[in-house]
Design a protein around this motif. Structure first.
Motif, short mmCIF file in Angstrom:
data_model
loop_
_atom_site.label_atom_id
_atom_site.label_comp_id
_atom_site.label_asym_id
_atom_site.label_seq_id
_atom_site.Cartn_x
_atom_site.Cartn_y
_atom_site.Cartn_z
N LEU A 1 -3.88 5.32 -4.98
CA LEU A 1 -3.53 4.41 -3.89
C LEU A 1 -3.37 3.01 -4.46
N THR A 2 -2.30 2.33 -4.09
CA THR A 2 -2.11 0.95 -4.51
C THR A 2 -2.63 0.00 -3.44
N ASP A 3 -3.19 -1.13 -3.85
CA ASP A 3 -3.62 -2.26 -3.02
C ASP A 3 -3.91 -1.88 -1.56
N PRO A 4 -5.12 -1.46 -1.24
CA PRO A 4 -5.44 -0.98 0.11
C PRO A 4 -5.42 -2.10 1.16
N THR A 5 -4.54 -1.99 2.12
CA THR A 5 -4.48 -2.95 3.24
C THR A 5 -4.32 -2.17 4.54
N THR B 1 0.82 -1.20 0.00
CA THR B 1 0.00 0.00 0.00
C THR B 1 0.86 1.26 0.00
N ASN C 1 -3.40 -8.21 -0.21
CA ASN C 1 -3.48 -7.16 -1.23
C ASN C 1 -4.77 -6.35 -1.14
N LEU C 2 -5.81 -6.95 -0.60
CA LEU C 2 -7.05 -6.23 -0.32
C LEU C 2 -7.68 -6.87 0.90
N HIS D 1 5.64 -4.27 -0.75
CA HIS D 1 5.20 -5.63 -0.46
C HIS D 1 6.37 -6.59 -0.20
N GLY E 1 -9.64 -2.42 3.67
CA GLY E 1 -9.41 -1.96 2.30
C GLY E 1 -10.66 -2.05 1.45
N PRO F 1 -0.40 -0.96 9.12
CA PRO F 1 0.08 0.15 8.29
C PRO F 1 0.51 1.35 9.12
N VAL G 1 -7.96 4.02 -7.14
CA VAL G 1 -7.19 2.93 -6.54
C VAL G 1 -6.69 2.01 -7.66
#
Length: 247
Positions: free
Chosen positions: A21-25, A10, A68-69, A210, A73, A45, A58
């Motif tokens: 935003l990348t891959d919300p976690t 993320t 990844n989600l 990641h 997220g 996070p 996203v």
């Protein structure tokens, strides 16, 4: 361009007046079921969804894995005007997600072009086990070209992308060398393969994502640092919550 790393896959990307935003976690550490097994998250996070604020879109590499989600997220996606992902994710998540097939593009904001590119989440022949995944290339007039790998483990895929786009200014590489009993092989790039990917892409800067915070990663911050030792300031190895500016 500005990149803020939140943890795991993320990150917040600000480019050309667009906030992505990348891959919300956002979930806390713990065990997260996936089928008849679980993935273990070891750290949360740097900030939660409530502190993040609004984004324009996203970039979701895939929805089928909790690293990844995750639950928080998924909740966050409801507040986002545009979610770009795979056709499979669009089918499962509904109208809030727009499928972005490989080599097709959508314009976000005043000229940021987002192109879907291939990603292979494991060795050859394992897609039926791991599911569909995508990566992204960001580009536009006067803007840096940015590659977001998603959970890709294939250097052949990276070569194909480089063949289409040439050199990139920034490569965000998912590089934890992920492994699970489901597949005999790596599910994402190892640290060493991330170096090779960066060289294939002629990346001016590399931002690893990641590579930590999950127990199924076989490599981490120390191996990334060692593998990229010759890259000097081209490597932007961020701490959770840290922001870097790319000139």
């Amino acid at each position: 361009m500005e990149i803020r790393y939140l943890g795991g896959p993320t990150a917040v990307l600000e480019i050309g007046g667009v906030r992505l935003l990348t891959d919300p976690t956002f979930d806390a550490p713990g065990d997260y079921p996936i089928g008849n097994r679980a993935l273990t998250k070891t750290a949360g996070p740097a900030s939660g969804a409530a502190e993040l604020g609004a984004v324009d879109a996203v970039l979701l590499s895939h929805d089928q894995h909790p690293d990844n989600l995750d639950r928080a997220g998924r909740d966050y996606l409801a507040s986002v005007p545009l979610v770009l992902s795979t056709g499979s994710a669009a089918g499962r998540l509904g109208s809030s997600v727009r499928a972005l097939p490989n080599w097709t593009s959508v314009t976000v904001g005043d000229g940021l072009r987002v192109t879907g590119v291939p990603a292979q989440h494991g060795p050859d022949g394992t897609e039926h086990l791991v599911g569909e995944v995508t990566g992204f290339v960001l580009s536009g007039d006067g803007l840096p070209t940015v590659y977001v790998s998603g959970d890709n483990a294939s250097l052949d895929v990276v070569r194909e992308i480089a063949g289409r786009f040439g050199s990139v200014d920034v490569a965000l590489l998912f590089a934890g060398g992920a492994r699970t009993p489901l597949v005999d092989g790596y599910l994402t790039l190892t640290s060493e393969d991330a170096v090779t990917a960066a060289e294939i892409l002629g990346a001016r800067h590399v931002v690893p994502l990641h590579f930590e915070h999950w127990a199924h990663f076989t490599q981490g911050r120390d191996t990334v640092e060692k593998a990229f030792a010759g890259f000097g300031e081209r490597l932007r190895l961020l701490a959770p919550g840290e922001t870097t500016e790319i000139p």
